[in-house]
Design an enzyme around this catalytic site. Structure first.
Site, short mmCIF file in Angstrom:
data_model
loop_
_atom_site.label_atom_id
_atom_site.label_comp_id
_atom_site.label_asym_id
_atom_site.label_seq_id
_atom_site.Cartn_x
_atom_site.Cartn_y
_atom_site.Cartn_z
CD GLN A 192 46.22 51.64 31.50
OE1 GLN A 192 45.40 51.69 30.60
NE2 GLN A 192 46.30 52.54 32.45
CG ASN A 193 45.84 42.56 28.90
OD1 ASN A 193 46.14 41.62 29.64
ND2 ASN A 193 44.84 42.50 28.05
CB ALA A 194 46.60 42.18 34.50
CG PHE A 195 48.32 37.44 29.40
CD1 PHE A 195 47.47 36.37 29.63
CD2 PHE A 195 49.56 37.19 28.81
CE1 PHE A 195 47.84 35.08 29.27
CE2 PHE A 195 49.93 35.90 28.44
CZ PHE A 195 49.07 34.85 28.68
CB THR A 219 44.46 39.80 31.63
OG1 THR A 219 44.47 39.65 30.20
CG2 THR A 219 44.62 38.46 32.30
#
Length: 162
Positions: free
Chosen positions: A40-43, A140
């Site tokens: 779920q981290n958008a990085f 992120t």
């Protein structure tokens, strides 16, 4: 507290022009030994969207995309004690040798901090008027609840430095 964790080595080469700094890897990243491994981290989605690259889950290919676009990646914290993944739970931290890294890689022209903890720590390490620009970008992390579109829009400032 006996939950001492350590950062990963930097991803950098002589062509790197941009340095992106996080705080220290979260639990999922430490488990997988990969930067920004939490799904779920958008990085990675942001990086791939910015450069119009086809998204992949393959970590080796992700690193190749960073290098293709002259981006280096590291963390401001070398080691600390922390339960869980929250930056607010970080205790007894030791800083990474950011100034030394920049001395070894003089092509780095700008630093982008992924979130407030990274930015605040970097200002303590390098000072507020460092020789190259330092920017704070929204985290992120899934805990930073801004929309993906909002994060992507703010992260697009990176493109001005390539």
């Amino acid at each position: 507290m006996q939950n001492r964790i350590s950062s990963f080595p930097p991803i950098i080469d002589d062509a790197s022009k941009i340095l992106i700094l996080g705080s220290i890897p979260g639990v999922k990243s430490l488990e997988k030994q990969q930067y920004y491994a939490h799904p779920q981290n958008a990085f990675w989605k942001i990086i791939f969207a910015l450069f119009e690259e086809e998204f992949t889950e393959n970590y080796v290919e992700r690193i190749q995309v960073l290098k293709k676009h002259d981006i280096a990646l590291w963390d401001v914290i070398d080691s600390c004690e922390r339960k869980g993944s929250l930056d607010s739970k970080i205790r007894n931290e030791e800083a990474n040798q950011i100034a030394e890294l920049l001395d070894k890689h003089p092509n780095i022209q700008v630093i982008f901090c992924n979130g407030g903890k990274s930015f605040k720590n970097l200002q303590k390490i390098l000072g507020k008027n460092f020789r190259i620009p330092i920017f704070l970008l929204p985290s992120t992390s899934p805990l930073h609840t801004a929309s993906f579109e909002n994060k992507l829009e703010q992260w697009a400032v990176i493109l001005k430095y390539l």
